[in-house]
Enzyme design. Structure first.
Site, PDB file in Angstrom:
ATOM      1  N   MET A  18       0.803  -1.233  -0.106  1.00  0.00           N
ATOM      2  CA  MET A  18       0.007  -0.108   0.185  1.00  0.00           C
ATOM      3  C   MET A  18       0.940   1.163  -0.065  1.00  0.00           C
ATOM      4  O   MET A  18       1.570   1.501   1.068  1.00  0.00           O
ATOM      5  CB  MET A  18      -0.904   0.052   1.068  1.00  0.00           C
ATOM      6  CG  MET A  18      -2.057  -1.003   1.212  1.00  0.00           C
ATOM      7  SD  MET A  18      -3.336  -0.915   2.373  1.00  0.00           S
ATOM      8  CE  MET A  18      -2.390  -1.305   3.877  1.00  0.00           C
ATOM      9  N   CYS A 111      -3.278  -1.561 -10.349  1.00  0.00           N
ATOM     10  CA  CYS A 111      -3.442  -0.473  -9.826  1.00  0.00           C
ATOM     11  C   CYS A 111      -4.119   0.231 -10.793  1.00  0.00           C
ATOM     12  O   CYS A 111      -4.091   0.287 -11.964  1.00  0.00           O
ATOM     13  CB  CYS A 111      -1.865   0.295  -9.634  1.00  0.00           C
ATOM     14  SG  CYS A 111      -2.279   1.986  -9.177  1.00  0.00           S
ATOM     15  N   ASN A 213      -7.590 -11.598  -2.548  1.00  0.00           N
ATOM     16  CA  ASN A 213      -7.460 -10.257  -1.596  1.00  0.00           C
ATOM     17  C   ASN A 213      -8.751  -9.241  -1.986  1.00  0.00           C
ATOM     18  O   ASN A 213      -9.426  -9.531  -3.110  1.00  0.00           O
ATOM     19  CB  ASN A 213      -6.084  -9.309  -2.129  1.00  0.00           C
ATOM     20  CG  ASN A 213      -6.210  -7.936  -1.876  1.00  0.00           C
ATOM     21  OD1 ASN A 213      -6.118  -7.144  -2.683  1.00  0.00           O
ATOM     22  ND2 ASN A 213      -6.038  -7.763  -0.661  1.00  0.00           N
ATOM     23  N   ASP A 215     -10.967  -6.869   1.001  1.00  0.00           N
ATOM     24  CA  ASP A 215     -12.209  -6.871   1.976  1.00  0.00           C
ATOM     25  C   ASP A 215     -11.911  -7.750   3.186  1.00  0.00           C
ATOM     26  O   ASP A 215     -12.973  -8.088   4.122  1.00  0.00           O
ATOM     27  CB  ASP A 215     -13.551  -6.815   1.583  1.00  0.00           C
ATOM     28  CG  ASP A 215     -13.996  -5.922   0.439  1.00  0.00           C
ATOM     29  OD1 ASP A 215     -13.400  -5.114   0.500  1.00  0.00           O
ATOM     30  OD2 ASP A 215     -14.932  -6.265  -0.101  1.00  0.00           O
ATOM     31  N   GLY A 237      -4.767  -5.807   3.433  1.00  0.00           N
ATOM     32  CA  GLY A 237      -4.518  -4.350   3.245  1.00  0.00           C
ATOM     33  C   GLY A 237      -5.173  -3.413   4.258  1.00  0.00           C
ATOM     34  O   GLY A 237      -4.494  -3.126   5.491  1.00  0.00           O
ATOM     35  N   ARG A 238      -6.139  -2.876   3.941  1.00  0.00           N
ATOM     36  CA  ARG A 238      -6.662  -1.940   4.889  1.00  0.00           C
ATOM     37  C   ARG A 238      -7.030  -2.520   6.448  1.00  0.00           C
ATOM     38  O   ARG A 238      -6.999  -1.679   7.263  1.00  0.00           O
ATOM     39  CB  ARG A 238      -8.134  -1.505   4.355  1.00  0.00           C
ATOM     40  CG  ARG A 238      -7.791  -0.495   3.077  1.00  0.00           C
ATOM     41  CD  ARG A 238      -8.854  -0.247   2.401  1.00  0.00           C
ATOM     42  NE  ARG A 238      -9.578  -1.564   1.816  1.00  0.00           N
ATOM     43  CZ  ARG A 238     -10.713  -1.471   1.149  1.00  0.00           C
ATOM     44  NH1 ARG A 238     -11.210  -0.376   1.043  1.00  0.00           N
ATOM     45  NH2 ARG A 238     -11.186  -2.806   0.914  1.00  0.00           N
TER      46      ARG A 238
END
Ligand code: FMN
Length: 320
Positions: A18, A111, A213, A215, A237-238
């Site tokens: 990220m 991306c 990947n 959520d 990630g988040r």
């Protein structure tokens, strides 16, 4: 090829690349708190590495791209994520990453950023499979294992046409963000489509690890998604925003005020030590995620956001 990818036990959990988030400071914090099974750098421009080092002759310790590739041993296995649509530059940057001691190269083919796509990179690769194949081959000249991170399609789901292009390259690992380029991050990730990707893998490239990947909110969610969909690992990630314990299986809600503030203070210390050249604004982007979930969090956030330097921020944190 013999690589760290063959040594992972399943299911495994990896840290997503990220930009401006999983920078060297944050990666170090995660590695020292509880590392992921594999860590990724932020994406780095292979063209930029070539131009700054070879054309401009910039010194490595002054080169922002080289600074993005700083790491500590605790982050291994560590994969450098690169992007380019120019095979020569990709070969150059991948060889450089081998010399820097990375364990693998990952190529960004997902991306959606317009400035990246304009260079024929990121999601634009989905529209130019022949370039994608040439870029993988170029990265392989480094001798490092080369993986890819992509999406399920460009404007629409293209699993049956795009994913086989990649699987036919015998990648050690393929990460699929379960959305199309057009969907950006606006709709829930289509984990229901993962079994089709796994079936293609079984048919075309049985040794390729499939990493899902999109959520994943915590480790138990990752386990459930892997079990239901049949993939081998999950990329988070988040979920790491404000929670460097995520790979220890802890949820955001479980973290105490003291843990949150101490972690942010440690991040601030690493930020200052490792990347003093970066804007303080980037560190401030983490404040909301860390300073929440306890009484007085909003006031404290306000006080931190009013600070003008890392030192001032640390003083406020330490007296909170
Ligand atoms: C701030 C931010 C920066 C990102 N930078 C990258 C990047 O450098 N390379 C990449 O492949 N994906 C990048 N992504 C996408 C993530 O790796 C991941 O695919 C996406 O966030 C979905 O996973 P999540 O729901 O677990 O966050 C970025 C996402 C965010 C939110």
């Amino acid at each position: 090829m013999n690589s760290f990818w063959n040594t992972l036990s399943k299911p495994f959990f990896v840290l997503a690349p990220m930009a401006d988030v999983t920078d060297p400071a944050y990666r170090r914090l995660i590695a020292e708190t509880h590392p992921a099974d594999v860590m990724w750098t932020e994406f780095v421009s292979a063209d930029g590495l070539y131009h700054t080092r070879e054309k401009k002759g910039m010194k490595d310790d002054e080169n922002p791209l080289m600074r993005d590739l700083l790491y500590t041993e605790g982050e291994r296995p560590l994969v450098a994520q690169l992007f380019s649509s120019n095979p020569e530059n990709m070969a150059y940057a991948a060889k450089l990453c081998a010399e820097l001691g990375f364990d693998g190269i990952d190529i960004n083919m997902g991306c959606p950023d317009k400035s990246i796509e304009k260079q024929g990179c990121g999601s634009a690769m989905i529209k130019t499979p022949e370039v994608a194949v040439a870029i993988i081959a170029a990265a392989r000249t480094s001798g490092l294992p080369v993986s890819v991170k992509t999406r399920i399609g460009y404007n629409k789901e293209e699993i049956d046409t795009w994913i086989p292009v990649l699987l036919k390259q015998n990648l050690p690992a393929l990460t699929v963000h379960m959305r199309t380029r057009k969907e950006m991050s606006k709709v829930p990730a289509h984990w229901d489509l993962m079994p089709r990707i796994v079936a293609l893998r079984n048919e075309l490239s049985p040794d390729t690890l499939i990493i899902g990947n999109g959520d994943v909110i915590d480790l138990s969610d990752a386990r459930a998604k892997i079990e239901e969909s049949g993939c081998d690992g999950a990329m988070l990630g988040r979920a790491i925003f404000g929670n460097p314990w995520v790979f220890a299986g802890r949820t955001h809600a479980e973290l105490s005020k003291e843990e949150r503030l101490k972690a942010l203070d440690t991040l601030a210390r690493y930020f200052e030590e490792i990347q003093p050249h970066k804007s303080f604004h980037l560190l401030k982007k983490h404040v909301k995620a860390f300073v929440q979930g306890f009484d007085g969090a909003a006031e404290l956030r306000g006080a931190i956001m009013n600070t003008g330097s890392v030192q001032e921020m640390r003083t406020v944190l330490q007296s909170a």
